[in-house]
Scaffold this active site. Structure first.
Site, mmCIF file in Angstrom:
data_model
loop_
_atom_site.group_PDB
_atom_site.id
_atom_site.type_symbol
_atom_site.label_atom_id
_atom_site.label_comp_id
_atom_site.label_asym_id
_atom_site.label_seq_id
_atom_site.Cartn_x
_atom_site.Cartn_y
_atom_site.Cartn_z
ATOM 1 N N GLY A 47 0.825 -1.203 0.000
ATOM 2 C CA GLY A 47 0.000 0.000 0.000
ATOM 3 C C GLY A 47 0.857 1.250 0.000
ATOM 4 C CD GLN A 52 3.494 5.734 2.701
ATOM 5 O OE1 GLN A 52 2.493 5.196 2.234
ATOM 6 N NE2 GLN A 52 4.547 5.060 3.111
ATOM 7 C CB CYS A 102 5.818 1.711 6.878
ATOM 8 S SG CYS A 102 5.222 3.299 6.270
ATOM 9 C CG LEU A 103 6.547 1.242 0.624
ATOM 10 C CD1 LEU A 103 5.707 1.660 -0.573
ATOM 11 C CD2 LEU A 103 7.694 0.331 0.187
ATOM 12 C CG HIS A 144 0.068 0.754 7.432
ATOM 13 N ND1 HIS A 144 1.146 0.222 8.119
ATOM 14 C CD2 HIS A 144 0.596 1.667 6.575
ATOM 15 C CE1 HIS A 144 2.254 0.799 7.699
ATOM 16 N NE2 HIS A 144 1.946 1.687 6.758
ATOM 17 C CD GLU A 145 -1.016 2.234 3.053
ATOM 18 O OE1 GLU A 145 -0.653 3.423 2.930
ATOM 19 O OE2 GLU A 145 -0.205 1.291 3.137
ATOM 20 C CG HIS A 148 0.689 6.438 5.893
ATOM 21 N ND1 HIS A 148 1.884 6.873 6.402
ATOM 22 C CD2 HIS A 148 0.876 5.134 5.540
ATOM 23 C CE1 HIS A 148 2.766 5.871 6.366
ATOM 24 N NE2 HIS A 148 2.181 4.811 5.857
#
Ligand code: NI
Length: 177
Positions: A47, A52, A102-103, A144-145, A148
């Protein structure tokens, strides 16, 4: 299309509350979604949220790879999903802890508690409203997303900091990864 630079933990863009999208079908948003898709595919992640890639909008994309999906229909989401202006409602009291990366926090993983089951509403890539049930990795990724979009990174959700580490060490010493 372009692969976008991903902000890493410590960049303030990851800590703000993002703005509503409204209409995800404008040319600017379609281009952003295409670029985010290329960025996600390039990164190998599951994701990616707009903050991000330094765009403070309430938008994210994700897909649940078939080999990571559970058996239930609400756990399977193999096609790329676009979610704008999401609203999450927990479905029941149960929490579950599982590993997340996480990226924006490259190389690390941690066990993070999340609601086991949720419902979430939002707009898809065509601007159509939806309301879905989610469980398993599908539920975890959406939580999670969406975090963000509110400036929350997964370490802020952790309760057990012994289950936090670098990927090679976790792969070597933690059998439940
Ligand atoms: Ni993330």
């Amino acid at each position: 299309m372009a692969v976008l630079k991903i902000a890493r933990m410590g960049h303030p863009v990851l800590l703000g509350r993002a703005d509503p999208v409204g209409d995800p079908t404008t040319p600017e948003l379609r281009r952003l979604i295409a670029d985010m898709t290329e960025t996600l595919d390039d990164s190998g992640g599951i994701g990616l949220a707009a903050p991000q890639v330094h765009v403070p909008l309430r938008l994210f994309i994700f897909r649940v790879p078939p080999h990571r999906a559970g058996p239930g229909p609400d756990e399977q989401m193999p096609e790329l999903q676009v979610v704008a202006d999401p609203e999450i409602t927990p479905d029941g009291e149960a929490f579950t802890e599982d590993w997340e990366g996480c990226l924006s926090i490259p190389g690390l993983r941690a066990a993070v508690p999340r609601h086991a089951r949720i419902r979430y509403a939002g707009l898809d890539r065509d601007g159509a409203a939806f309301n879905r049930a989610a469980a398993g990795l599908h539920s975890r990724v959406v939580q999670h997303e969406t975090d963000h979009l509110d400036g929350i990174l997964y370490p802020m959700r952790m309760v057990d900091f012994t289950r936090f580490g670098f990927e090679p060490e976790l792969d070597r010493y933690w059998s439940d990864l």
